[in-house]
Scaffold this active site. Structure first.
Site, PDB file in Angstrom:
ATOM      1  N   CYS A  73       0.787  -1.228   0.000  1.00 31.17           N
ATOM      2  CA  CYS A  73       0.000   0.000   0.000  1.00 31.17           C
ATOM      3  C   CYS A  73       0.826   1.288   0.000  1.00 31.17           C
ATOM      4  CB  CYS A  73      -0.997  -0.038   1.148  1.00 31.17           C
ATOM      5  SG  CYS A  73      -2.019  -1.529   1.041  1.00 31.17           S
ATOM      6  N   HIS A 121      -1.581   9.081   4.606  1.00 35.15           N
ATOM      7  CA  HIS A 121      -1.906   7.704   4.224  1.00 35.15           C
ATOM      8  C   HIS A 121      -3.395   7.513   4.532  1.00 35.15           C
ATOM      9  CE1 HIS A 121      -1.227   3.565   3.187  1.00 35.15           C
ATOM     10  NE2 HIS A 121      -1.686   3.141   4.339  1.00 35.15           N
ATOM     11  N   HIS A 156      -9.276   3.031  -0.761  1.00 37.36           N
ATOM     12  CA  HIS A 156      -7.855   2.661  -0.697  1.00 37.36           C
ATOM     13  C   HIS A 156      -7.493   1.980  -2.010  1.00 37.36           C
ATOM     14  CE1 HIS A 156      -3.996   1.570   0.480  1.00 37.36           C
ATOM     15  NE2 HIS A 156      -4.213   1.055   1.677  1.00 37.36           N
TER      16      HIS A 156
END
Lengths: 363, 403
Positions: free
Chosen positions: B164, B295, B330
């Site tokens: 990620c 993030h 995401h």
């Protein structure tokens, strides 16, 4: 020159005693693997490592890790021990891990997905197994188990994994983003990887059985390696890509010329070419390499190991040098390609580490 | 010292395809979240995700045939084309061996892998040969190869599987290759696709929201799974100036480290250290940072851990910090690439993208200004773009206005 040296190696191979041999060596078909898994396999014999027990690693949680991760952990542990590098709070932020693998564990991802297909409940799957479906799981586990907090990168690559790992490692060390990198490659033998190799890898399509293995190398700058045995110097490394899908040899030739140029060597100064690609000889001949230059590989003994292949070749080269001084200072050219058009090459100079031969320090 | 600038943006996203659409969507706080259609989500408590709609690879790709590549590879290649077009770079004017490609990803081609798993469930593994087309499209390395093949370039072509935070790793490697003189132009970013097992996996971890992603909100529940391709065009400043390129911003530097702590739970001290490494590499102090693209996955754990790290590094004066995952979900390996785009747009266009779905401040996250719900006019000169991942793969990139 990259200024980089290798001070330790750890390797798990399906044919640990196998030696580099000419590319036309009759391939060994491997051992009977029909009892390894309950699932059907494309060939009854393949190059699966016999007697690998992850529990012997002494690292808890073996059952939640894929075979690939366990093989890589074993190789990394052996490499660290072989180098004598001590990792502590004063340096663990400067020791990194770079792992090259094709999918991590295709089996782990397929098994997880299969549960979501066959189990009708919405909360299907195991939380403990989900992280293992992601390709960076191996590198993360190496960091956790060996306490390494520096640069931690996973390179997704098949046959060209080791050369890409080496190029990335060289950049990280040259830029000072780490002092030492544990650079490794791994592939596992599972029904999924065996079928993928059989159906999608050029050598597999031609009948080469699948293999597995892991090879890890402690790579550092020559300055930083003082006090540790230097097994090899990475004189040059380069990678590239042929967008025609690897049908030509232009980019491969450019790569070879680039590394020879970086290393300051002509083809006549090489002792051998280590490669699994049959086209390499044509490329070198076109560069007027001597006719007697040997082209040697390991695939005859370990099968098609995808991401691990060139790492096992490199380990085989260092094994050739390890026990005597007979080949000291010889330069070898490593050449690799992948099926989409990736190309890579490296020039490695290596020395032995025979007992009592004295301490060879970083150059 | 060679300097590196961003001259092209290629977003293939749930909020817009192409730089102009993406920028206006960020400014408008548009949500790209919708009911998932690539699989039937009905059985799950959460049926939403950030799928890309209206993606027609045939109209964006000029060389590769999308039938021969997986969805993530098509995202990456189309995104790279968009970035090249956005930059007005004439590829034919650059020696092909001076152009490289780095693509970050979390799961590579998960839809291809699921199709293969389904074939095996339905027909058995012995009939794998019937699925050879899937196996040929499956390997994760193909994401970068798709871009290199599409663009006809011969430099490095590498896929980084650092999950990620992978786009930040890709941008970083591109930065290093450019500053080392190994390339003049680099395409870098990330790509990933939505797939059922990913949705199910995050649900099983307790990390999935029920319908909306609300980073930094007191009642945030978790993330939503998204997808896309986020490719940026980076070149040396000399190369950009010589061709009169429009420059968005400069990539000043980056930092990488690893928690070495836990497979999924993050470590705030390691994250803080990663930020400091990035500042040092970019030759800035924390005080210089004007905006942080977080993030910000919207999970209780991430946002708390990220805030703890921000406090450690910035003390009581944390710059405005927003999460575009509130809009995109995401997007996994593409996430920090979209974050990089938001960062350079913030600098070039003078606005901070909002954290949407923000209703209630979390008293435990006091000190964080999440730029709630509406974009804010601003003139940030230095922007920090955060990326964290499973396995403790931390990567932070720093962007600056070009002097």
């Amino acid at each position: 020159m990259t200024g980089l040296v290798i001070t330790g190696v750890g390797c798990l191979s399906p044919a640990a005693a196998a030696q580099l041999a000419p590319l036309d060596t009759t391939p060994d078909l491997g051992r009977d693997v029909t009892a390894c898994y309950p699932d059907p396999l494309p060939t009854p014999r393949a190059h699966a490592i016999a007697d690998f027990d992850p529990r012997q690693l002494g690292l808890k949680g073996a059952a939640f890790r894929s075979r690939a991760t366990n093989l890589a952990l074993a190789a990394c542990g052996r490499a660290l021990a072989d180098s004598g590098l001590l990792v502590g709070d004063d340096n663990r932020g400067r020791v990194g891990v770079v792992i090259g693998c094709a999918e991590g564990s295709l089996k782990a991802a397929c098994d997880y997905t299969t549960v979501t297909i066959t189990d009708p409940s919405p909360r299907h799957g195991s939380a403990a197994l989900f992280p293992g479906t992601v390709i960076n799981h191996t590198a993360g586990q190496c960091a956790i188990h060996y306490g390494l907090k520096g640069v931690n990168t996973t390179i997704a690559s098949g046959r060209l994994a080791f050369l890409r790992v080496l190029a990335y490692t060289a950049t990280m060390l040259r830029r000072g983003r780490a002092d030492t990198i544990l650079a490794g490659v791994v592939e596992e033998f599972t029904p999924q990887s065996a079928w993928l190799s059989r159906l999608a890898e050029p050598a597999g399509i031609q009948g080469m059985p699948a293999g597995e293995g892991a090879a890890a190398f402690v790579v550092e700058s020559a300055d930083h390696a003082r006090g540790r045995h230097v097994d090899a110097a990475v004189l040059a490394v380069a990678t590239g890509f042929d967008p025609t899908g690897g049908r030509g040899t232009r980019q491969l030739t450019d790569c070879v010329l680039r590394v020879l140029g970086q290393a300051g060597l002509g083809p006549h100064e090489l002792s051998r070419v280590i490669t699994d690609d049959q086209r390499t000889a044509a490329v070198l001949r076109a560069l007027h390499a001597p006719a007697e230059l040997p082209y040697v590989g390991l695939r005859h003994a370990v099968g098609e190991c995808r991401a691990a292949g060139d790492g096992l070749l490199m380990a085989g080269l260092l094994a050739l040098h390890r026990d005597s001084t007979r080949h000291d200072g010889q330069c070898s050219l490593l050449v690799g390609t992948d099926r989409d058009g990736g190309v890579g090459a490296a020039v490695i100079q290596a020395w032995g580490r025979p007992p009592g031969a004295g301490h060879r320090e970083g150059h | 010292m060679t300097r590196v600038v961003i001259t092209g943006l290629g977003p293939v996203s749930s909020i817009g395809i192409g730089a102009a659409d993406f920028a206006s969507a960020l400014r408008a706080g548009r949500s790209g979240i919708s009911r998932i259609t690539s699989f039937d989500p009905a059985r799950y408590p959460c049926t939403n995700g950030g799928e890309v709609r209206g993606f027609d690879p045939g109209t964006l790709l000029r060389r590769i045939d999308p039938n021969e590549w997986g969805r993530s590879s098509s995202f990456a290649a189309a995104a790279a084309r968009l970035a090249a077009d956005d930059s007005a770079l004439v590829l034919a004017d650059v020696p092909p061996d001076r152009v490289g490609v780095v693509v970050g990803t979390t799961t590579g081609e998960p839809q291809v892998m699921e199709a293969f798993a389904r074939h095996v469930v339905d027909r058995g593994l012995a009939r794998a040969p019937e699925a050879v087309g899937l196996l040929l499209r499956l390997p994760t390395e193909r994401l970068a190869h798709a871009v290199s093949t599409e663009l006809g370039v011969t430099g490095e072509s590498i896929t980084l599987g650092t999950a990620c935070s992978a786009s930040n790793y890709a941008l970083g490697y591109a930065f290093d290759l450019l500053t080392d003189g190994m390339a003049d132009v680099m395409f870098a970013g990330g790509a990933d696709s939505v797939a059922r097992y990913i949705h199910a996996g995050f649900l099983r971890l307790g990390a999935l929201a029920s319908s909306a992603c609300a980073p930094f909100d007191r009642d945030r529940e978790g993330l939503l799974v998204g997808e896309g391709g986020s490719m940026l065009l980076l070149e040396t400043l000399v190369h950009a100036r010589r061709r009169g390129a429009r420059i968005y911003a400069e990539l000043l530097g980056y930092g990488l480290n690893c928690d070495a702590y836990h497979a999924v739970a993050p470590s705030s001290s390691a994250i803080a250290e990663c930020m400091r490494l990035a500042h040092r590499d970019a030759k800035i102090t924390a005080a210089a940072v004007d905006y942080i693209c977080a993030h910000g996955t919207g999970t209780p754990t991430n946002d708390a851990t990220e805030t703890a790290a921000l406090r450690e590094v910035f003390g009581p004066r944390i710059p405005p910090t927003s999460s575009i995952k509130s809009m995109l979900g995401h997007t996994m390996g593409a996430a920090s690439g979209f974050g990089a785009m938001a960062s350079v747009l913030a600098i070039a266009k003078g606005f901070l993208p909002p954290t949407i779905n923000y209703r209630r401040p979390d008293p435990d996250l006091a000190g964080v200004d999440p730029v709630p719900n509406r974009a804010r006019a601003a003139s940030p000169r230095v922007v920090q773009n955060n990326g964290f991942a499973f396995g403790g793969n931390n990567a932070v990139t720093i962007f600056g206005a070009v002097a």
